[in-house]
Motif scaffolding. Structure first.
Motif, PDB file in Angstrom:
ATOM      1  N   ALA A  28       0.733  -1.217  -0.074  1.00 11.70           N
ATOM      2  CA  ALA A  28       0.039   0.103   0.009  1.00 11.70           C
ATOM      3  C   ALA A  28       0.790   1.215  -0.075  1.00 11.70           C
ATOM      4  CB  ALA A  28      -0.796   0.062   1.231  1.00 11.70           C
ATOM      5  N   LEU A  29       1.933   1.252   0.510  1.00 13.43           N
ATOM      6  CA  LEU A  29       2.527   2.483   0.819  1.00 13.43           C
ATOM      7  C   LEU A  29       4.057   2.323   0.356  1.00 13.43           C
ATOM      8  CD1 LEU A  29       2.309   2.890   4.846  1.00 13.43           C
ATOM      9  CD2 LEU A  29       1.153   4.093   2.991  1.00 13.43           C
ATOM     10  N   ASP A  30       4.385   1.466  -0.694  1.00 16.08           N
ATOM     11  CA  ASP A  30       5.493   1.204  -1.337  1.00 16.08           C
ATOM     12  C   ASP A  30       6.811   1.173  -0.202  1.00 16.08           C
ATOM     13  OD1 ASP A  30       7.115   0.726  -3.625  1.00 16.08           O
ATOM     14  OD2 ASP A  30       7.426   2.965  -3.960  1.00 16.08           O
ATOM     15  N   ALA A  31       6.586   0.708   0.984  1.00 17.27           N
ATOM     16  CA  ALA A  31       7.464   0.735   1.847  1.00 17.27           C
ATOM     17  C   ALA A  31       8.474  -0.863   1.952  1.00 17.27           C
ATOM     18  CB  ALA A  31       6.798   0.795   3.187  1.00 17.27           C
ATOM     19  N   THR A  32       9.532  -0.390   2.408  1.00 14.47           N
ATOM     20  CA  THR A  32      10.139  -1.964   2.722  1.00 14.47           C
ATOM     21  C   THR A  32      10.593  -1.919   4.170  1.00 14.47           C
ATOM     22  OG1 THR A  32      12.270  -0.270   2.775  1.00 14.47           O
ATOM     23  CG2 THR A  32      11.542  -1.424   0.574  1.00 14.47           C
ATOM     24  N   GLU A  33      10.540  -3.353   4.464  1.00 11.53           N
ATOM     25  CA  GLU A  33      10.913  -3.763   6.093  1.00 11.53           C
ATOM     26  C   GLU A  33      12.095  -3.643   6.283  1.00 11.53           C
ATOM     27  OE1 GLU A  33       9.492  -7.370   8.939  1.00 11.53           O
ATOM     28  OE2 GLU A  33       9.081  -7.780   6.911  1.00 11.53           O
ATOM     29  N   GLU A  34      12.334  -2.942   7.698  1.00 13.13           N
ATOM     30  CA  GLU A  34      13.434  -3.064   8.290  1.00 13.13           C
ATOM     31  C   GLU A  34      13.677  -3.884   9.425  1.00 13.13           C
ATOM     32  OE1 GLU A  34      14.873   1.842   7.784  1.00 13.13           O
ATOM     33  OE2 GLU A  34      13.850   1.049   9.824  1.00 13.13           O
ATOM     34  N   PRO A  35      14.902  -4.255   9.642  1.00 13.91           N
ATOM     35  CA  PRO A  35      15.135  -5.376  10.729  1.00 13.91           C
ATOM     36  C   PRO A  35      14.746  -4.778  12.082  1.00 13.91           C
ATOM     37  CG  PRO A  35      17.135  -4.959   9.490  1.00 13.91           C
ATOM     38  CD  PRO A  35      16.201  -4.230   8.881  1.00 13.91           C
ATOM     39  N   VAL A  36      14.055  -5.728  12.951  1.00 12.57           N
ATOM     40  CA  VAL A  36      13.849  -5.264  14.324  1.00 12.57           C
ATOM     41  C   VAL A  36      14.687  -6.498  15.267  1.00 12.57           C
ATOM     42  CG1 VAL A  36      11.735  -4.311  14.192  1.00 12.57           C
ATOM     43  CG2 VAL A  36      11.692  -6.194  14.513  1.00 12.57           C
ATOM     44  N   ALA A  37      14.872  -6.257  16.299  1.00 11.27           N
ATOM     45  CA  ALA A  37      15.391  -7.199  17.415  1.00 11.27           C
ATOM     46  C   ALA A  37      14.734  -8.471  17.239  1.00 11.27           C
ATOM     47  CB  ALA A  37      15.551  -6.942  18.627  1.00 11.27           C
ATOM     48  N   ASP A  38      15.350  -9.779  17.007  1.00  5.17           N
ATOM     49  CA  ASP A  38      14.819 -10.943  17.186  1.00  5.17           C
ATOM     50  C   ASP A  38      13.684 -11.119  18.013  1.00  5.17           C
ATOM     51  OD1 ASP A  38      16.008 -11.710  14.876  1.00  5.17           O
ATOM     52  OD2 ASP A  38      17.688 -12.793  15.852  1.00  5.17           O
ATOM     53  N   GLN A  39      14.128 -10.741  19.640  1.00  5.87           N
ATOM     54  CA  GLN A  39      13.086 -10.808  20.535  1.00  5.87           C
ATOM     55  C   GLN A  39      11.715  -9.791  20.650  1.00  5.87           C
ATOM     56  OE1 GLN A  39      16.300  -9.481  20.807  1.00  5.87           O
ATOM     57  NE2 GLN A  39      16.316  -7.959  22.352  1.00  5.87           N
ATOM     58  N   SER A  40      11.786  -8.989  19.409  1.00  2.00           N
ATOM     59  CA  SER A  40      10.572  -8.037  19.439  1.00  2.00           C
ATOM     60  C   SER A  40      10.108  -8.408  18.233  1.00  2.00           C
ATOM     61  CB  SER A  40      11.251  -6.738  19.196  1.00  2.00           C
ATOM     62  OG  SER A  40      11.914  -6.171  20.299  1.00  2.00           O
ATOM     63  N   ARG A  41      10.443  -9.355  17.472  1.00  2.00           N
ATOM     64  CA  ARG A  41       9.788  -9.798  16.003  1.00  2.00           C
ATOM     65  C   ARG A  41       8.279 -10.253  15.983  1.00  2.00           C
ATOM     66  NH1 ARG A  41      10.837  -9.596  10.876  1.00  2.00           N
ATOM     67  NH2 ARG A  41      10.349 -11.293   9.519  1.00  2.00           N
ATOM     68  N   HIS A  42       8.188 -10.804  17.250  1.00  2.00           N
ATOM     69  CA  HIS A  42       6.713 -11.378  17.187  1.00  2.00           C
ATOM     70  C   HIS A  42       5.717 -10.198  17.739  1.00  2.00           C
ATOM     71  CE1 HIS A  42       8.220 -11.366  21.481  1.00  2.00           C
ATOM     72  NE2 HIS A  42       6.856 -11.767  21.847  1.00  2.00           N
ATOM     73  N   ILE A  43       6.169  -9.279  17.988  1.00  2.00           N
ATOM     74  CA  ILE A  43       5.350  -8.305  18.589  1.00  2.00           C
ATOM     75  C   ILE A  43       5.568  -7.005  17.526  1.00  2.00           C
ATOM     76  CG2 ILE A  43       4.827  -6.333  20.188  1.00  2.00           C
ATOM     77  CD1 ILE A  43       5.923  -8.479  22.175  1.00  2.00           C
ATOM     78  N   TYR A  44       6.445  -6.665  16.844  1.00  2.00           N
ATOM     79  CA  TYR A  44       6.509  -5.456  16.045  1.00  2.00           C
ATOM     80  C   TYR A  44       7.270  -5.781  14.838  1.00  2.00           C
ATOM     81  CZ  TYR A  44       6.079  -2.961  20.502  1.00  2.00           C
ATOM     82  OH  TYR A  44       5.758  -2.528  21.644  1.00  2.00           O
ATOM     83  N   ARG A  45       6.811  -5.059  13.588  1.00  2.02           N
ATOM     84  CA  ARG A  45       7.664  -4.958  12.163  1.00  2.02           C
ATOM     85  C   ARG A  45       7.685  -3.413  11.875  1.00  2.02           C
ATOM     86  NH1 ARG A  45       6.967 -10.178  10.111  1.00  2.02           N
ATOM     87  NH2 ARG A  45       7.070 -11.503  11.774  1.00  2.02           N
ATOM     88  N   ARG A  46       8.953  -3.197  11.612  1.00  4.15           N
ATOM     89  CA  ARG A  46       9.123  -1.881  10.935  1.00  4.15           C
ATOM     90  C   ARG A  46       9.194  -1.598   9.330  1.00  4.15           C
ATOM     91  NH1 ARG A  46      12.999   0.059  14.612  1.00  4.15           N
ATOM     92  NH2 ARG A  46      14.619  -0.950  13.406  1.00  4.15           N
ATOM     93  N   LEU A  47       8.419  -0.616   9.225  1.00  9.68           N
ATOM     94  CA  LEU A  47       8.595  -0.311   7.608  1.00  9.68           C
ATOM     95  C   LEU A  47       9.173   0.919   7.584  1.00  9.68           C
ATOM     96  CD1 LEU A  47       4.929  -1.478   6.536  1.00  9.68           C
ATOM     97  CD2 LEU A  47       7.058  -2.930   6.456  1.00  9.68           C
ATOM     98  N   ARG A  48      10.030   1.119   6.376  1.00  3.30           N
ATOM     99  CA  ARG A  48      10.356   2.398   5.750  1.00  3.30           C
ATOM    100  C   ARG A  48       9.728   2.980   4.748  1.00  3.30           C
ATOM    101  NH1 ARG A  48      16.063   4.800   6.178  1.00  3.30           N
ATOM    102  NH2 ARG A  48      15.981   6.682   4.709  1.00  3.30           N
ATOM    103  N   LEU A  49       9.331   3.984   4.945  1.00  2.60           N
ATOM    104  CA  LEU A  49       8.613   4.678   3.629  1.00  2.60           C
ATOM    105  C   LEU A  49       9.724   5.273   2.371  1.00  2.60           C
ATOM    106  CD1 LEU A  49       6.104   6.676   5.757  1.00  2.60           C
ATOM    107  CD2 LEU A  49       5.638   4.632   4.591  1.00  2.60           C
ATOM    108  N   PRO A  50       9.420   5.236   1.409  1.00  2.97           N
ATOM    109  CA  PRO A  50      10.292   5.875   0.304  1.00  2.97           C
ATOM    110  C   PRO A  50      10.687   7.375   0.386  1.00  2.97           C
ATOM    111  CG  PRO A  50       8.273   5.331  -0.965  1.00  2.97           C
ATOM    112  CD  PRO A  50       8.111   4.915   0.834  1.00  2.97           C
ATOM    113  N   ASP A  51       9.856   7.972   1.081  1.00  2.00           N
ATOM    114  CA  ASP A  51      10.113   9.468   1.068  1.00  2.00           C
ATOM    115  C   ASP A  51       9.892  10.137   2.361  1.00  2.00           C
ATOM    116  OD1 ASP A  51       7.377   9.040   1.166  1.00  2.00           O
ATOM    117  OD2 ASP A  51       6.942   9.994  -0.655  1.00  2.00           O
ATOM    118  N   SER A  52       9.980   9.240   3.412  1.00  2.00           N
ATOM    119  CA  SER A  52       9.765  10.124   4.820  1.00  2.00           C
ATOM    120  C   SER A  52      10.947   9.274   5.885  1.00  2.00           C
ATOM    121  CB  SER A  52       8.260   9.893   5.099  1.00  2.00           C
ATOM    122  OG  SER A  52       8.237  10.132   6.717  1.00  2.00           O
TER     123      SER A  52
END
Length: 133
Positions: A28-52
């Motif tokens: 939807a946002l043309d975003a790419t996933e960035e890594p998060v700490a392994d112990q957080s991956r089951h709760i959080y995922r982070r996306l980088r927007l192409p222009d922000s």
């Protein structure tokens, strides 16, 4: 008062399916996933927007959506109907077509019920910088 620094770093979106949310919001946002700490991956995922520099943080929750959000994303686009149809193919659904406020836009819901507004350009000069997908 002591001087300090602060900035918005994340816009957080709740969901009950992190893998599905990564798939939906990345497309939807043309975003790419960035890594998060392994112990957080089951709760959080982070996306980088192409222009922000603000990131979208997807947060797993089993809590049911109970009412209207007080925060949501507005997506400005060149062709509202085409974008609404594209988001529908990704799993979003139309919720409310607004025309009474001087704007013609759609309120949609992502697959988890979170609101997204799709509207005509508000900042056309910034939209023009955006590469076509």
């Amino acid at each position: 008062m002591t001087a300090h620094k602060s900035r918005v770093c994340h816009f957080v979106i709740d969901c009950d399916d992190l893998d599905g949310a990564v798939q939906f919001w990345s497309a939807a946002l043309d975003a790419t996933e960035e890594p998060v700490a392994d112990q957080s991956r089951h709760i959080y995922r982070r996306l980088r927007l192409p222009d922000s520099e603000i990131r979208v943080l997807l947060q797993h929750t089993a809590d049911a959506k109970l009412s209207k959000e007080r925060m949501h994303l507005d997506l400005e686009v060149e062709d509202v109907e085409a974008e609404v149809q594209r988001l529908e193919t990704l799993g979003a659904r139309r919720y409310d077509h607004q025309q009474a406020r001087g704007f013609d836009f759609w309120v949609m819901r992502d697959p988890w019920g979170n609101e997204i507004c799709v509207l005509e350009p508000v900042f056309p000069e910034l939209l023009d910088r955006r590469q076509e997908r």
